[in-house]
Design a protein around this motif. Structure first.
Motif, PDB file in Angstrom:
ATOM      1  N   ALA A   1       0.828  -1.208   0.000  1.00  0.00           N
ATOM      2  CA  ALA A   1       0.000   0.000   0.000  1.00  0.00           C
ATOM      3  C   ALA A   1       0.866   1.263   0.000  1.00  0.00           C
ATOM      4  O   ALA A   1       0.547   2.256  -0.677  1.00  0.00           O
ATOM      5  N   THR A   2       1.969   1.231   0.741  1.00  0.00           N
ATOM      6  CA  THR A   2       2.876   2.379   0.770  1.00  0.00           C
ATOM      7  C   THR A   2       3.517   2.614  -0.595  1.00  0.00           C
ATOM      8  O   THR A   2       3.564   3.749  -1.090  1.00  0.00           O
ATOM      9  N   ALA A   3       3.993   1.533  -1.209  1.00  0.00           N
ATOM     10  CA  ALA A   3       4.601   1.654  -2.538  1.00  0.00           C
ATOM     11  C   ALA A   3       3.581   2.128  -3.573  1.00  0.00           C
ATOM     12  O   ALA A   3       3.916   2.884  -4.496  1.00  0.00           O
ATOM     13  N   TYR A   4       2.329   1.697  -3.411  1.00  0.00           N
ATOM     14  CA  TYR A   4       1.275   2.081  -4.346  1.00  0.00           C
ATOM     15  C   TYR A   4       1.027   3.587  -4.332  1.00  0.00           C
ATOM     16  O   TYR A   4       0.631   4.183  -5.344  1.00  0.00           O
ATOM     17  N   LEU A   5       1.262   4.218  -3.169  1.00  0.00           N
ATOM     18  CA  LEU A   5       1.096   5.670  -3.064  1.00  0.00           C
ATOM     19  C   LEU A   5       2.303   6.434  -3.606  1.00  0.00           C
ATOM     20  O   LEU A   5       2.225   7.648  -3.802  1.00  0.00           O
ATOM     21  N   LEU A   6       3.411   5.730  -3.826  1.00  0.00           N
ATOM     22  CA  LEU A   6       4.642   6.401  -4.248  1.00  0.00           C
ATOM     23  C   LEU A   6       4.921   6.290  -5.743  1.00  0.00           C
ATOM     24  O   LEU A   6       5.737   7.044  -6.268  1.00  0.00           O
ATOM     25  N   THR A   7       4.267   5.344  -6.430  1.00  0.00           N
ATOM     26  CA  THR A   7       4.558   5.157  -7.844  1.00  0.00           C
ATOM     27  C   THR A   7       3.338   4.618  -8.563  1.00  0.00           C
ATOM     28  O   THR A   7       2.463   3.990  -7.958  1.00  0.00           O
ATOM     29  N   ASP A   8       3.288   4.867  -9.876  1.00  0.00           N
ATOM     30  CA  ASP A   8       2.213   4.340 -10.716  1.00  0.00           C
ATOM     31  C   ASP A   8       2.687   3.166 -11.563  1.00  0.00           C
ATOM     32  O   ASP A   8       1.919   2.632 -12.365  1.00  0.00           O
ATOM     33  N   ARG A   9       3.942   2.779 -11.394  1.00  0.00           N
ATOM     34  CA  ARG A   9       4.497   1.676 -12.193  1.00  0.00           C
ATOM     35  C   ARG A   9       4.728   0.464 -11.298  1.00  0.00           C
ATOM     36  O   ARG A   9       5.359   0.563 -10.236  1.00  0.00           O
ATOM     37  N   PHE A  10       4.202  -0.684 -11.758  1.00  0.00           N
ATOM     38  CA  PHE A  10       4.272  -1.877 -10.929  1.00  0.00           C
ATOM     39  C   PHE A  10       5.710  -2.357 -10.734  1.00  0.00           C
ATOM     40  O   PHE A  10       6.060  -2.856  -9.662  1.00  0.00           O
ATOM     41  N   GLY A  11       6.541  -2.202 -11.738  1.00  0.00           N
ATOM     42  CA  GLY A  11       7.937  -2.610 -11.607  1.00  0.00           C
ATOM     43  C   GLY A  11       8.633  -1.866 -10.478  1.00  0.00           C
ATOM     44  O   GLY A  11       9.427  -2.456  -9.732  1.00  0.00           O
ATOM     45  N   ARG A  12       8.335  -0.584 -10.352  1.00  0.00           N
ATOM     46  CA  ARG A  12       8.920   0.189  -9.253  1.00  0.00           C
ATOM     47  C   ARG A  12       8.332  -0.215  -7.915  1.00  0.00           C
ATOM     48  O   ARG A  12       9.018  -0.186  -6.889  1.00  0.00           O
ATOM     49  N   MET A  13       7.058  -0.599  -7.904  1.00  0.00           N
ATOM     50  CA  MET A  13       6.455  -1.079  -6.665  1.00  0.00           C
ATOM     51  C   MET A  13       7.215  -2.276  -6.109  1.00  0.00           C
ATOM     52  O   MET A  13       7.414  -2.395  -4.895  1.00  0.00           O
ATOM     53  N   LEU A  14       7.635  -3.182  -7.014  1.00  0.00           N
ATOM     54  CA  LEU A  14       8.341  -4.386  -6.591  1.00  0.00           C
ATOM     55  C   LEU A  14       9.714  -4.078  -6.006  1.00  0.00           C
ATOM     56  O   LEU A  14      10.325  -4.937  -5.364  1.00  0.00           O
ATOM     57  N   VAL A  15      10.205  -2.868  -6.226  1.00  0.00           N
ATOM     58  CA  VAL A  15      11.474  -2.436  -5.630  1.00  0.00           C
ATOM     59  C   VAL A  15      11.225  -1.618  -4.362  1.00  0.00           C
ATOM     60  O   VAL A  15      11.872  -1.814  -3.331  1.00  0.00           O
ATOM     61  N   ILE A  16      10.262  -0.703  -4.450  1.00  0.00           N
ATOM     62  CA  ILE A  16       9.991   0.191  -3.319  1.00  0.00           C
ATOM     63  C   ILE A  16       9.443  -0.575  -2.125  1.00  0.00           C
ATOM     64  O   ILE A  16       9.872  -0.351  -0.982  1.00  0.00           O
ATOM     65  N   ALA A  17       8.508  -1.485  -2.356  1.00  0.00           N
ATOM     66  CA  ALA A  17       7.852  -2.185  -1.247  1.00  0.00           C
ATOM     67  C   ALA A  17       8.839  -2.964  -0.377  1.00  0.00           C
ATOM     68  O   ALA A  17       8.858  -2.784   0.849  1.00  0.00           O
ATOM     69  N   PRO A  18       9.676  -3.860  -0.944  1.00  0.00           N
ATOM     70  CA  PRO A  18      10.621  -4.570  -0.073  1.00  0.00           C
ATOM     71  C   PRO A  18      11.670  -3.669   0.546  1.00  0.00           C
ATOM     72  O   PRO A  18      12.116  -3.914   1.673  1.00  0.00           O
ATOM     73  N   SER A  19      12.088  -2.625  -0.175  1.00  0.00           N
ATOM     74  CA  SER A  19      13.071  -1.696   0.398  1.00  0.00           C
ATOM     75  C   SER A  19      12.492  -0.999   1.625  1.00  0.00           C
ATOM     76  O   SER A  19      13.141  -0.914   2.680  1.00  0.00           O
TER      77      SER A  19
END
Length: 274
Positions: free
Chosen positions: A196-214
């Protein structure tokens, strides 16, 4: 402390990657249901001397099947069916814990016991985490297409039911990975907050897969060290830090934060007036 830190990093990373798909599909309640419903499976696996993962997967799929049966054969809607099934199975797990003779305290399954992780627990967390993460990475395109457009996935030859079942199986495995860290009760937070946090930070799913675990790993390590210095519950502090991080992003996120959107709107109004 080293074992606790290692297991925390593994569990938080795996939960965060899976959370990206759960958030996109809208399976937050399903994640809550499966993470709680695995409790009786884990206890029965302990009694029978079987791997925890086996019991968790069996009861994870059982919970999903029961939810589907109640939803499809009665007037009860899906959200109510989820609440009925997962609370009943969770209660069954609590009863089994209370009547199971054990030389170890099975309550750590409910509340977590991060500082009690031994070498065998760490090996189990590492193996299950590696299996789950590998499958998610290898099938990420199929899972992503299923999340965005299951109809199109079916049209190009994929089976949405199989993909959904695979995600639910991985959800059950992930719940086992995180049990030792935060326990059954708080697993759902680690499965939802990072995505949910990554979803608020980016509109690209590929970036979500990096932001969320980080984000999840950073919050987990921070929470663990805070719990050490403040002498608080480690699992609770980890989730609390994740919640605080989400709150900051929700308020001050550069694109979707409440304050950020208001400031951007005000700047546009000023520019038009000028």
């Amino acid at each position: 402390m080293v074992r606790a830190l290692t297991s925390t990093v593994i569990a938080s990373a795996v939960c965060a990657v899976l959370s990206c798909w759960l958030v996109l599909i809208g399976w937050s309640l399903m994640g809550d249901a499966v993470s709680h419903a695995v409790l009786p499976g884990v206890v029965l696996a302990y009694v029978l001397g079987a791997p925890f993962a086996l019991g968790a997967v069996v009861f994870g799929f059982l919970a999903v099947a029961l939810i589907g049966v109640v939803r499809d054969t009665s007037r009860v809607k899906e959200d109510a069916a989820i609440g009925i099934v997962f609370t009943t199975l969770f209660a069954l797990g609590l009863v089994l814990i209370s009547v199971t003779p054990s030389q170890t305290d099975l309550n750590h399954i409910i509340f977590g016991n991060l500082l009690g992780v031994d070498t065998s627990d760490l090996i189990q967390i590492g193996v299950l985490g590696a299996i789950t993460l590998t499958l998610l990475v290898l099938k990420r395109r199929d899972f992503t297409l299923y999340a965005f457009d299951p109809t199109h996935a079916h049209a190009i030859g994929l089976n949405p039911r199989v993909l959904g079942a695979a995600l639910l199986g991985l959800l059950a495995l992930t719940a086992v990975v995180a049990l030792q860290v935060v326990g059954v009760i708080l697993v759902v937070a680690m499965l939802i907050i990072p995505g949910a946090t990554a979803y608020l930070l980016t509109d690209r799913f590929g970036r979500m897969l990096v932001i969320a675990p980080s984000f999840s790993v950073l919050a987990a390590v921070t929470g663990l060290y805070l719990s050490y210095h403040l002498d608080t519950a480690s699992g609770g502090m980890i989730v609390l830090v994740q919640g605080a991080g989400f709150t900051l992003v929700y308020l001050f996120g550069p694109r979707h934060g409440i304050v950020g959107k208001r400031l951007a709107k005000r700047r546009r109004e000023v520019a038009r007036a000028g």
